[in-house]
Design an enzyme around this catalytic site. Structure first.
Site, mmCIF file in Angstrom:
data_model
loop_
_atom_site.group_PDB
_atom_site.id
_atom_site.type_symbol
_atom_site.label_atom_id
_atom_site.label_comp_id
_atom_site.label_asym_id
_atom_site.label_seq_id
_atom_site.Cartn_x
_atom_site.Cartn_y
_atom_site.Cartn_z
ATOM 1 N N LYS A 1 -0.391 -0.517 -4.284
ATOM 2 C CA LYS A 1 -1.840 -0.277 -4.293
ATOM 3 C C LYS A 1 -2.074 1.154 -3.814
ATOM 4 O O LYS A 1 -1.413 1.601 -2.876
ATOM 5 C CB LYS A 1 -2.581 -1.265 -3.391
ATOM 6 C CG LYS A 1 -4.087 -0.985 -3.291
ATOM 7 C CD LYS A 1 -4.850 -2.118 -2.682
ATOM 8 C CE LYS A 1 -4.836 -2.188 -1.182
ATOM 9 N NZ LYS A 1 -5.377 -0.993 -0.479
ATOM 10 N N ASP B 1 0.823 -1.213 0.000
ATOM 11 C CA ASP B 1 0.000 0.000 0.000
ATOM 12 C C ASP B 1 0.853 1.258 0.000
ATOM 13 O O ASP B 1 1.855 1.339 0.726
ATOM 14 C CB ASP B 1 -0.866 0.046 1.273
ATOM 15 C CG ASP B 1 -2.275 -0.438 1.041
ATOM 16 O OD1 ASP B 1 -2.706 -0.504 -0.132
ATOM 17 O OD2 ASP B 1 -2.957 -0.749 2.034
ATOM 18 N N GLU C 1 -14.024 -2.327 -1.935
ATOM 19 C CA GLU C 1 -14.259 -2.471 -0.490
ATOM 20 C C GLU C 1 -15.627 -1.943 -0.109
ATOM 21 O O GLU C 1 -16.001 -0.815 -0.441
ATOM 22 C CB GLU C 1 -13.160 -1.738 0.306
ATOM 23 C CG GLU C 1 -13.383 -1.868 1.821
ATOM 24 C CD GLU C 1 -12.183 -1.510 2.677
ATOM 25 O OE1 GLU C 1 -11.087 -1.259 2.128
ATOM 26 O OE2 GLU C 1 -12.356 -1.490 3.916
HETATM 27 O O1 KIV Z 1 -4.774 -1.875 4.208
HETATM 28 C C1 KIV Z 1 -5.437 -2.887 3.965
HETATM 29 O O2 KIV Z 1 -5.410 -3.861 4.708
HETATM 30 C C2 KIV Z 1 -6.283 -2.881 2.781
HETATM 31 C C3 KIV Z 1 -7.260 -3.990 2.644
HETATM 32 C C4 KIV Z 1 -8.389 -3.727 3.553
HETATM 33 C C5 KIV Z 1 -7.698 -4.177 1.247
HETATM 34 O O3 KIV Z 1 -6.197 -1.993 1.999
#
Ligand code: KIV
Length: 276
Positions: free
Chosen positions: A118, A88, A186
């Site tokens: 992501k 992320d 989500e």
């Molecule tokens: O940070 C995370 O765990 C996520 C998931 C909820 C998809 O982005």
């Protein structure tokens, strides 16, 4: 193709090619041992910014930093051989514009070994996604409930109901056209998730979405019953490890107080026996 039949790590292209073939399996991970447990079972492992809430006790993902993501990403990478690793981009590391996003995505990939990043957002992030993909960075998009925007969304609410369905479909189309290899949906209504899955030609990864999505992801501490602060409806508890761990800790504390631990089998004699 399943992760367990591959000798080398799965790539963004492999994940994309799974659309319409077999369901894509994913969980979050933040540490090496947990990543090792998942490697044979997950197609991709997400180093989610949920780490801030799950492991660092933060009230939301907004306080998660690049340094935290780098540290946890490097730890997860050490535990993976087969599964793809997606990381992320934390809040504030990409929203300013494509150049800022590229600098931070490149750092995440270079310092952790992640194969993709992501980021949250739909139409408004399309230019940034396009910029990254054109420069060699595979991007997984994340639309619907985007936790980094809770302050503008007004909380962790279902997204895309009624008249909000159309904008969500536009978001899905925009990130697909921009070159994302997959998109997380989500907390969106199941019928809408099915519709999006049908319309776009990249995999949809559901979390609180639909069994009809091309894949599913959950926060590992939620599904193992470690993280009790939140219990969203979309989480299925596959184990209750939090209460089991607390029971073990209580038993240890009681034994220490009763001088029942350590036992004979845990202590050392003055002279070395044949085997310690
Ligand atoms: O940070 C995370 O765990 C996520 C998931 C909820 C998809 O982005």
């Amino acid at each position: 193709m399943s992760a367990s039949t591959r000798k080398t790590a799965l790539t963004a292209e492999d994940i994309r090619a799974m659309k319409g073939q077999s369901p894509i399996v994913s969980l979050t991970a933040y540490t090496t041992p947990m990543a090792q447990l998942m490697d044979d079972h997950c197609d991709f492992v997400l180093v989610g910014d949920s780490v801030g809430m799950v492991l660092h006790g933060l009230p939301s993902t907004l306080g998660v930093t690049m340094d935290m993501m780098v540290m946890h990403g490097a730890a997860v990478a050490r535990g993976l051989k087969r599964a793809m690793m997606v990381i992320d981009m934390p809040f504030g590391s990409y929203e300013q514009g494509p150049e800022q996003a590229f600098a931070n995505a490149a750092r995440l990939m270079a310092e952790t070994g992640a194969a993709a990043v992501k980021l949250e957002g739909g139409v408004e992030m399309a230019d940034t996604i396009r910029f990254l993909v054109k420069r060699g960075i595979p991007v997984m998009a994340h639309i619907g409930l985007t936790p980094q925007s809770i302050n503008t969304l007004g909380g962790y609410k279902v997204q895309g109901r009624d008249e909000a369905a159309k904008p969500l479909i536009s978001d899905a189309r925009a990130v697909t056209d921009a070159g994302a290899f997959a998109v997380v949906l989500e907390k969106v209504p199941a019928n809408l998730a099915d519709q999006v899955t049908e319309i776009i030609d990249i995999p949809t990864i559901g979390i609180g979405a639909s069994v009809g999505c091309d894949g599913q992801v959950l926060v590992v501490d939620d599904m193992l019953g470690f993280f009790g602060a939140f219990k969203p409806k979309f989480v299925k508890r596959y184990a209750e490890l939090g209460p089991a761990a607390e029971e073990a800790i209580a038993e240890y504390a009681a034994e220490v107080r009763a001088r029942a631990f350590p036992g004979e089998e845990h202590i050392f004699a003055d002279h070395a026996p044949k085997k310690d």
